[in-house]
Scaffold this active site. Structure first.
Site, short mmCIF file in Angstrom:
data_model
loop_
_atom_site.label_atom_id
_atom_site.label_comp_id
_atom_site.label_asym_id
_atom_site.label_seq_id
_atom_site.Cartn_x
_atom_site.Cartn_y
_atom_site.Cartn_z
N LYS A 168 1.57 10.83 8.85
CA LYS A 168 1.45 11.68 7.66
C LYS A 168 0.41 11.02 6.73
O LYS A 168 0.67 10.04 6.04
CB LYS A 168 2.79 11.81 6.92
CG LYS A 168 2.71 12.82 5.77
CD LYS A 168 3.19 12.18 4.51
CE LYS A 168 2.52 12.34 3.22
NZ LYS A 168 1.29 12.95 2.95
N GLU A 200 3.20 -1.88 2.61
CA GLU A 200 2.08 -2.55 1.95
C GLU A 200 1.79 -1.77 0.68
O GLU A 200 1.52 -0.57 0.72
CB GLU A 200 0.84 -2.55 2.86
CG GLU A 200 0.91 -3.58 3.97
CD GLU A 200 1.03 -5.00 3.48
OE1 GLU A 200 0.71 -5.28 2.31
OE2 GLU A 200 1.50 -5.85 4.27
N CYS A 228 -6.56 -2.05 -2.88
CA CYS A 228 -5.35 -2.80 -3.23
C CYS A 228 -5.68 -4.28 -3.44
O CYS A 228 -4.96 -4.99 -4.13
CB CYS A 228 -4.30 -2.62 -2.15
SG CYS A 228 -4.95 -2.97 -0.51
N GLU A 285 -0.67 -2.24 -12.05
CA GLU A 285 -1.84 -1.88 -11.27
C GLU A 285 -2.51 -0.64 -11.87
O GLU A 285 -1.86 0.38 -12.08
CB GLU A 285 -1.43 -1.57 -9.82
CG GLU A 285 -2.62 -1.29 -8.93
CD GLU A 285 -2.21 -0.93 -7.50
OE1 GLU A 285 -1.36 -0.05 -7.34
OE2 GLU A 285 -2.76 -1.54 -6.58
#
Ligand code: NAP
Length: 479
Positions: free
Chosen positions: A173, A248, A282, A381
């Site tokens: 997905k 992750e 990231c 973040e």
């Protein structure tokens, strides 16, 4: 009329309940294609197809597996320019970055083609006379792979390739924002000789097909890359259903610059890892931790370098930084600049939306000074071209500051001191540590992942990928 793209289930292309346009963030009038939206019923059909294909695939000939993965890798590499262009068009990385990512995806398939033939086990002596003990690795089963928008071909590749290499069947997905590269990859896989049902693509919204995928009783494990919020929820669901899970997630990666650093190198690697790929990695450095002795020179030189950056259409020649990927991400980036300023940070460069000849989500990279570890801008973040500078006294303070974060993905140090480089490699609380290199930019054949809130479960990539995609069996044989 734009081309319509369907889901790939049980070896056939299948339309979902509707189609959504895939829009170029460099030029909102450019529709890349229409991509179908799957639902729970299609997801169930994909899992059932994968379950049916699993017995033959998991016990089948490994040379056939290796050949198929090698063929996929060869085609991706041959079409890297075209796929990299598609990637730049749908995600907003520059074309050069897109081609680099497509190349990485091709190399990953080639690497795991070889790994099909290198899976080993152990024979150990038994503590009982006349008994033999064998330890082997077997595939997990049907795995659900959920991927984010920022690496639309490399991340699907680094989950699909090991999953298939170790004998699993797959339901992928991809992120709803960027289905184009995942669809292109599925189309390549569909011609690779892999039997129907082994690999399935179900596009659609996470809010619609996420839960049905994660909670499906036919799924043995979920490998997820994305945000901490979604990842945490998936981990909870997997715990309730006793499924293997690998996450992750985000980062707040520090880049330390010590007094003894090579100034030009430190500036280049900081600007590179903070702002290239529009800061949407990231592993991007969002906290530049600078010691007193080099602070003034470094901050001036970074601003001078930022002034030379060319921001524009991801496909245009000579562009350093493309657009932000979506309007909501652009709004989040601008909001965090304002939050930083409200907390007392000084905005000395960028931080505003830019106009270009085409309507797109362009943003001037932002640099914030006078920031402290407690500020939200240094704890949360942002995931955009926004970097803040934290001034510290010395190496010890820099190390403490670098570890002062709920995340632990990547961390860098710029120094000419072997003593500090060695100490940092040992004491940084990150999964990946860089000395005189950007925090972003890694090899494809070695483990990738972090600590603390950045990662959960076993590592991805390289040979370490087998930790997630296989399960260990201990077999005893009597005389
Ligand atoms: P996200 O919003 O968490 O989405 C990631 C994936 O999860 C997408 O496919 C999304 O589908 C899907 N999803 C959403 N809700 C779900 C649900 N309830 N159940 C199951 N799946 C669901 O993350 P993103 O915005 O795409 O990506 C950015 C994040 O990824 C950043 O935090 C970044 O740091 C992280 N990232 C981490 C790594 C790493 O290796 N550590 C690498 C790259 C990116 P939709 O697209 O349909 O919402």
């Amino acid at each position: 009329m734009t081309q319509k793209h369907d889901n790939y289930i049980n070896g056939a292309w299948v339309a979902g309940h509707s189609y959504a346009p895939n829009i170029n963030p460099s030029n909102l009038s450019d529709v890349i294609g229409e991509y179908t939206q799957g639902d729970a019923a299609q997801l169930d059909a994909a899992v059932q197809a994968a379950q049916a294909a699993f017995p033959a695939w998991s016990t089948g000939n490994v040379q056939a597996r290796a050949d198929a993965l090698d063929k996929i890798g060869t085609e991706i590499l041959a079409r890297r320019e075209e796929l990299g262009t598609l990637l730049a068009r749908e995600e907003g990385k520059t074309k050069a970055e897109g081609i680099g990512e497509a190349t990485r995806a091709g190399n990953i398939f080639k690497f795991f083609a070889g790994e099909c033939l290198r899976l080993t086990g152990e024979i150990v002596p038994s503590v009982r006379s006349g008994v033999g003990v064998e330890i082997t690795r077997e595939p997990l089963g049907v795995v659900g792979l959920i991927t984010p928008w920022n690496f639309p071909i490399a991340i699907p590749a680094w989950k699909i390739a090991p999953a298939l290499a170790y004998g699993n069947c797959v339901v992928l997905k991809p992120a709803d924002l960027v289905p184009g590269c995942a669809w292109a990859l599925a189309e390549i896989i569909s011609r690779s000789g892999i039997p129907a049902g082994v690999f399935n693509l179900v596009m659609g919204r996470g809010s619609v097909i996420g839960d049905p995928l994660v909670n499906h009783p036919g799924i043995s494990g979920i490998s997820f890359t994305g945000s901490q919020g979604v990842g945490g929820r998936i981990a909870q669901q997997c715990a309730v259903n006793l499924k293997k899970v690998q996450l992750e997630m985000g980062g707040k990666n520090p880049q330390i610059i010590l007094d003894d650093a090579d100034l030009a190198q430190a500036v280049e690697l900081s600007v590179q890892s903070a702002f290239f790929s529009t800061g949407q990695r990231c592993t991007a450095s969002s906290r530049l931790i600078v010691t007193d002795g080099i602070y003034g020179k470094f901050v001036d030189a970074v601003q001078a370098r930022m002034a030379t950056l060319k921001i524009g259409d991801a496909l245009a020649a000579g562009i350093d930084i493309g657009p932000v990927s979506s309007l909501s991400q652009l709004q989040q980036d601008l909001d965090y600049v304002a939050i930083g300023q409200a907390e007392g940070a000084q905005l000395v460069a960028g931080g505003t939306r830019l106009e270009r000849t085409t309507e797109g989500f362009y943003m001037a990279p932002a640099l914030l000074l006078d920031t402290t570890a407690a500020m939200r801008i240094n704890r949360e973040e942002v995931f955009g071209p926004v970097a803040s500078v934290i001034r510290v006294k010395d190496y010890e303070a820099a190390l403490a500051e670098s570890n002062n974060t709920p995340f632990g993905l990547s961390a860098g140090i710029a120094t000419t001191s072997l003593k500090y480089a060695t100490h940092f490699k040992r004491h940084s609380q990150a999964g990946m540590v860089m000395v005189n290199l950007p925090t972003a930019g890694v090899d494809y054949h070695v483990p990738f992942g972090g600590r603390k809130g950045s990662s959960y479960g076993s590592r991805e990539q390289g040979r370490y990928a087998q930790e997630f995609f296989t399960t260990v069996k201990t077999a005893y044989t009597g005389a």
